[in-house]
Scaffold this active site. Structure first.
Site, PDB file in Angstrom:
ATOM      1  N   GLN A  41      -9.671  -0.238 -11.264  1.00 20.70           N
ATOM      2  CA  GLN A  41      -8.672   0.757 -11.650  1.00 20.70           C
ATOM      3  C   GLN A  41      -9.083   1.554 -12.882  1.00 20.70           C
ATOM      4  OE1 GLN A  41      -5.922   1.498  -9.923  1.00 20.70           O
ATOM      5  NE2 GLN A  41      -6.284  -0.081  -8.385  1.00 20.70           N
ATOM      6  N   CYS A  87      -0.674  -6.806  -4.314  1.00 26.17           N
ATOM      7  CA  CYS A  87      -1.661  -7.889  -4.453  1.00 26.17           C
ATOM      8  C   CYS A  87      -1.637  -8.463  -5.867  1.00 26.17           C
ATOM      9  CB  CYS A  87      -3.063  -7.411  -4.094  1.00 26.17           C
ATOM     10  SG  CYS A  87      -3.262  -7.006  -2.353  1.00 26.17           S
TER      11      CYS A  87
END
Length: 417
Positions: free
Chosen positions: A214, A375
């Site tokens: 990310q 997740c």
């Protein structure tokens, strides 16, 4: 409505978002009769034409298996494939292409490292992760811990979604062998102080892995400055194709680790008496690799390199700031994760509405977000929610799209109030 193609202040460079958007063909379509507003970039970012063209050109002009081909197409394919590895090396500022391993993505990269470090672990050893990790940076360590008798220990987070540094310092001890943490949270957008944490871990000889999946869409990491032992990321979040990712590892550690998979390419010599391994990086690249995907990732990094990164970061900060300003316009809306330092990711809930209903109703208005536990079930448990709605922005999003999101949320909230 505000136009990001002009500078926000005299000190911020201009960012021509309209021109940028023309580089991404998928953004020009309509969904459910509405112009597409794509706000699911944290799950997978869209691809510029430069990436699509590079992969098309590979298949049209040079497709062949790489290495050992005694013909022109093989030479072309190998040059493009290894050229992409050099592009990644430069992007990360790694010392050598020997330290750049192709994987299928972040998940496989972490599994490779976890299994490679398993011989170093003993009963009673501890693996530090954080409470904000993606499952990909929890489950592989749990599997290795079960085999070795080691223990996975989570570092706590604060209600604001920042890493609890007191928890980190109290848990880091003489039993700690590995620190595996996310550079940026996929749920909260929190940017962790990874340089500080890696530095503290190294004082105790602890091996460090950073999940950069990310982070890389928003920042260009310098692995030598970070001094982490391993850094991993996925191509598809970096505006490249799916099916390929990167493991950076310090050469001396990769040399000491056993191969992850056996087969072609990763061998030096095979006999029924004994098999020896290839040199780095090929020791960890069994079988025919994702050649076109590597070329596509290289093209994505090259594309980003042509942008003004300072202007890009300023544009993304403006998107998040505008979204934060508009939260108060939706009754019952609550942001999950309010860290002081964030990338443009907004996880939220609205009182009386299930996240999946929010996502479905937004899709009817052409707006794509993500819903669910992302997740990150342990983090959802920490906040006491089954899941959240998540809008994740990229540099090709506009302030108009942020306002469209909140206009749609206001409409949804009024419908179910």
């Amino acid at each position: 409505m505000t136009d990001l193609s002009v500078a926000n202040t005299a000190n911020q460079p201009a960012f021509d978002v309209d021109s940028i958007r023309r580089d991404f063909p998928i953004l020009s379509q309509q969904v459910n009769g509405k112009p597409l507003v794509y706000l699911d970039n944290g799950a997978s970012a869209q691809k510029p034409a430069a990436v699509l063209d590079a992969m098309d050109r590979y298949y049209r002009e040079m497709h062949s298996n790489v290495h050992r081909g005694a013909h022109t197409l093989g030479d072309r394919a190998t040059a493009a494939f290894e050229g992409a590895r050099e592009t990644v090396r430069s992007f990360l500022n790694a010392e050598s292409t020997r330290e750049i391993i192709w994987t299928r993505g972040t998940t496989e990269a972490i599994n490779l490292v976890a299994n490679g470090l398993a011989p170093r672990l003993r009963a009673g050893d501890e693996i530090l992760v954080t409470h904000m990790e993606h499952h990909a940076n929890i489950v592989p360590w749990q599997m290795v811990a079960e085999r070795t008798g080691a223990k996975v220990v989570p570092i706590q987070v604060t209600p604001a979604g920042e890493l609890d540094l007191d928890s980190f310092h109290s848990l880091l001890n003489d039993r700690t062998r590995v620190l595996a943490l996310t550079h940026v949270s996929n749920v909260l957008g929190t940017v962790n102080p990874v340089m500080e944490l890696v530095g503290e871990a190294k004082k105790r000889g602890v091996l460090t892995l950073l999940d950069g999946a990310q982070a890389v869409p928003h920042y260009q990491p310098d692995v030598q400055a970070l001094d982490c032992d391993f850094y991993v990321f996925s191509s598809h979040k970096l505006f490249g194709p799916t099916g390929i990712g990167v493991l950076y590892g310090k050469a001396e550690l990769l040399e000491a680790m056993p191969p992850y998979q056996g087969g072609g390419e990763m061998i030096e010599r095979v006999s029924f008496e004994r098999t020896t391994w290839n040199v780095l990086p090929y020791k960890f690249e069994a079988g025919t690799p994702a050649i076109a995907e590597a070329v596509g990732l290289g093209a994505a990094i090259d594309y980003l390199g042509r942008l003004d990164r300072q202007a890009m970061e300023a544009a993304e900060s403006a998107l998040l700031a505008r979204a934060n300003d508009l939260v108060a316009t939706v009754p019952g809306m609550e942001i999950i994760g309010t860290a002081a330092k964030k990338v443009p990711v907004m996880s939220f809930k609205i009182a009386g509405l299930h996240p999946s209903d929010i996502g479905t109703l937004l899709d009817q208005q052409g707006i794509a977000i993500r819903t669910g536990h992302h997740c990150a079930m342990p983090l959802m448990d920490f906040y006491g929610v089954p899941g959240t709605a998540r809008a994740s922005f990229a540099f090709y999003n506009t302030l108009d799209e942020v306002e469209q999101l909140f206009t749609a949320l206001q409409k949804i909230q009024r419908l179910f109030a």
